[in-house]
Structures are given as C-alpha cells and as structure tokens.
Design a protein around this motif. Sequence first.
Motif, PDB file in Angstrom:
ATOM      1  N   THR A  11      19.776  17.372  -3.111  1.00 21.76           N
ATOM      2  CA  THR A  11      21.105  18.207  -3.997  1.00 21.76           C
ATOM      3  C   THR A  11      21.956  18.727  -3.175  1.00 21.76           C
ATOM      4  O   THR A  11      23.138  18.457  -3.368  1.00 21.76           O
ATOM      5  N   ALA A  12      21.313  19.834  -2.013  1.00 22.52           N
ATOM      6  CA  ALA A  12      22.148  20.089  -0.928  1.00 22.52           C
ATOM      7  C   ALA A  12      22.896  19.111  -0.238  1.00 22.52           C
ATOM      8  O   ALA A  12      24.199  19.413  -0.102  1.00 22.52           O
ATOM      9  N   VAL A  13      22.415  18.141  -0.012  1.00 21.19           N
ATOM     10  CA  VAL A  13      23.016  17.040   0.816  1.00 21.19           C
ATOM     11  C   VAL A  13      24.416  16.533  -0.201  1.00 21.19           C
ATOM     12  O   VAL A  13      25.418  16.412   0.546  1.00 21.19           O
ATOM     13  N   LEU A  14      24.192  16.351  -1.341  1.00 23.17           N
ATOM     14  CA  LEU A  14      25.187  15.949  -2.045  1.00 23.17           C
ATOM     15  C   LEU A  14      26.259  16.869  -2.273  1.00 23.17           C
ATOM     16  O   LEU A  14      27.459  16.537  -2.318  1.00 23.17           O
ATOM     17  N   LEU A  15      25.877  18.345  -2.341  1.00 21.52           N
ATOM     18  CA  LEU A  15      27.023  19.464  -2.345  1.00 21.52           C
ATOM     19  C   LEU A  15      27.824  19.585  -1.158  1.00 21.52           C
ATOM     20  O   LEU A  15      28.758  19.763  -1.122  1.00 21.52           O
ATOM     21  N   GLU A  16      26.759  19.408  -0.116  1.00 17.92           N
ATOM     22  CA  GLU A  16      27.439  19.373   1.195  1.00 17.92           C
ATOM     23  C   GLU A  16      28.809  18.330   1.319  1.00 17.92           C
ATOM     24  O   GLU A  16      29.729  18.420   1.972  1.00 17.92           O
ATOM     25  N   LEU A  17      28.569  17.024   0.491  1.00 17.67           N
ATOM     26  CA  LEU A  17      29.580  16.057   0.772  1.00 17.67           C
ATOM     27  C   LEU A  17      30.743  16.390  -0.393  1.00 17.67           C
ATOM     28  O   LEU A  17      31.645  15.626  -0.629  1.00 17.67           O
ATOM     29  N   GLU A  18      30.495  17.703  -1.009  1.00 16.67           N
ATOM     30  CA  GLU A  18      31.789  18.228  -1.889  1.00 16.67           C
ATOM     31  C   GLU A  18      31.715  17.226  -3.002  1.00 16.67           C
ATOM     32  O   GLU A  18      32.821  16.894  -3.653  1.00 16.67           O
ATOM     33  N   THR A  19      30.447  16.691  -3.670  1.00 20.31           N
ATOM     34  CA  THR A  19      30.398  15.995  -5.004  1.00 20.31           C
ATOM     35  C   THR A  19      30.193  17.147  -6.087  1.00 20.31           C
ATOM     36  O   THR A  19      29.727  18.128  -5.835  1.00 20.31           O
ATOM     37  N   GLN A  20      30.378  16.819  -7.407  1.00 16.15           N
ATOM     38  CA  GLN A  20      30.139  17.570  -8.613  1.00 16.15           C
ATOM     39  C   GLN A  20      28.802  17.097  -8.867  1.00 16.15           C
ATOM     40  O   GLN A  20      28.540  15.876  -9.208  1.00 16.15           O
ATOM     41  N   VAL A  21      27.651  17.672  -8.624  1.00 16.40           N
ATOM     42  CA  VAL A  21      26.270  17.386  -8.999  1.00 16.40           C
ATOM     43  C   VAL A  21      25.617  17.760 -10.153  1.00 16.40           C
ATOM     44  O   VAL A  21      25.729  18.995 -10.493  1.00 16.40           O
ATOM     45  N   TYR A  22      25.161  16.840 -10.943  1.00 20.26           N
ATOM     46  CA  TYR A  22      24.322  17.172 -12.327  1.00 20.26           C
ATOM     47  C   TYR A  22      23.052  16.680 -11.682  1.00 20.26           C
ATOM     48  O   TYR A  22      22.724  15.596 -11.455  1.00 20.26           O
ATOM     49  N   THR A  23      22.204  17.827 -12.043  1.00 18.02           N
ATOM     50  CA  THR A  23      20.720  17.177 -11.542  1.00 18.02           C
ATOM     51  C   THR A  23      19.640  17.585 -12.641  1.00 18.02           C
ATOM     52  O   THR A  23      19.797  18.494 -13.210  1.00 18.02           O
ATOM     53  N   ILE A  24      18.845  16.562 -12.564  1.00 18.65           N
ATOM     54  CA  ILE A  24      17.601  16.706 -13.747  1.00 18.65           C
ATOM     55  C   ILE A  24      16.208  16.876 -12.857  1.00 18.65           C
ATOM     56  O   ILE A  24      15.884  16.148 -12.125  1.00 18.65           O
ATOM     57  N   GLU A  25      15.524  17.692 -13.550  1.00 18.83           N
ATOM     58  CA  GLU A  25      14.252  17.717 -13.146  1.00 18.83           C
ATOM     59  C   GLU A  25      13.075  17.903 -13.975  1.00 18.83           C
ATOM     60  O   GLU A  25      13.254  18.600 -15.302  1.00 18.83           O
ATOM     61  N   ARG A  26      12.045  17.244 -14.055  1.00 17.75           N
ATOM     62  CA  ARG A  26      11.073  17.226 -15.161  1.00 17.75           C
ATOM     63  C   ARG A  26       9.913  18.118 -15.019  1.00 17.75           C
ATOM     64  O   ARG A  26       9.357  18.412 -15.975  1.00 17.75           O
ATOM     65  N   GLN A  27       9.625  18.500 -13.811  1.00 20.85           N
ATOM     66  CA  GLN A  27       8.351  19.442 -13.618  1.00 20.85           C
ATOM     67  C   GLN A  27       9.069  20.797 -13.883  1.00 20.85           C
ATOM     68  O   GLN A  27       9.846  21.470 -13.089  1.00 20.85           O
ATOM     69  N   ASN A  28       8.431  21.533 -14.528  1.00 18.80           N
ATOM     70  CA  ASN A  28       8.901  22.944 -15.013  1.00 18.80           C
ATOM     71  C   ASN A  28       8.765  23.935 -13.959  1.00 18.80           C
ATOM     72  O   ASN A  28       9.724  24.628 -13.760  1.00 18.80           O
TER      73      ASN A  28
END
Length: 213
Positions: free
Chosen positions: A95-112
């Motif tokens: 997620t951090a790598v994608l954000l460093e690339l200045e993209t808009q990140v929508y992220t989903i996690e299954r493990q609570n």
Amino acid sequence: MKDTFTHRGMRKRLVETLQKKGIKSKQILEAINTIPRHLFMDSGFIDHAYVDKAFPIAADQTISQPYTVARQTELLGITKGDKVLEIGTGSGYQTAVLLELETQVYTIERQNELFKKTKRFLPKLGYRPKRFIFGDGYIGLEAEAPFDGIIVTAGAPYVPKPLLAQLKIGANLVIPVGDAVQIMTVFTRKSETEFEKNEYGEFRFVPLLEDKN
C-alpha cells in the motif's frame, strides 16, 4: 519508530539488489528506497527487513518479498493520479509503495486482526489510502469501479470475475494464480468483453481468503 542512517544504507543496498534482478522503474525503486520496511515488521525480524525475502507478520500472513512487491507494481503499469484497487492490505507495505507513486489507493483486507493493526499504523507514517475496507477481496469494490489497475497480493486459486469487471479498458489486473505455487498473471482489458492474458513466472503467496466475513 526510528529510521536510522543504518536503515537507509540497508535500503540503498536492497534497491541495488532489485536493480540487478531486473526492476527498471525509477519511481518504484525510489519508493522502496524511501519506505522504512523495518517498521512494517515484527521486532524480531527487524534485522532481516532489508533482505530480499518474505517474512511472517500477524494472522499467519507474510510481508511480501521486496522483489515481488516491485515486480507486481511494475506489471500494474500505473501512473500518478491513477485509481488503484489493492486486494490484501496485509502489513501495508505494498500500500505504501502505491501511495509513494502518488496513486489513489483503495485497499481491502480480509483478516480483521491485520485490518485493525494496519489501519492504525499506516497514518503514523503519513500513508493514507482513499478507502481502507474490511471485506472479501474476491468481490472487489464495485462502488468505486472502474479502476486504472487492480493488484492482488495473495495466491488466488482462480481469477475472480468481479475483479475483471471492475477494470477500466486498457487497465491491468495483476494476480498470482494457483494453489501451492502461483503463476504471476496479468489480464489487460481490451474492450467490454475482451481480455489479454500474459504470464510472468512462478511465485509463492499465502492464500487469498474468501467468504468468511
């Protein structure tokens, strides 16, 4: 949470390793050079944070090998401002790598357990996805579709059709497909009904979980 001169030196060596392994994107290499990976890991593994290997994190999951993160990100083919869906937030490193690339990140996690931990942790480092969802990655995020890229960071036994449906025309879905060993697969949407498929070798991921919310 410290990021020392020693850590920065280790990151530089990691970047050199990734370059030797064929990672070419300057933006991705710079992201990996910037992000303090040791802070994403349990304290017992901090000495190994800048070795090009995967390591265990909470909830029987792993933080992906830096080469894998870089390679998947490269295959996404995204640019600044693009809207990206990440399936499997995990530690938040990808997620951090994608954000460093200045993209808009929508992220989903299954493990609570991981969802709660990473949701608290990422903002402490200044990383803020557009949306952070606790949910089933197999169904994607139709409310925010279409996406300029979708990245799956766990091994999928099959390709979920909702993810293909949520791609923009011209966009890529990067997904490791298989059971014990996965084939890194890229689907490029060519039209409403046509997809081009390319494969990029064997990888190993923890499994993508389904239908357990």
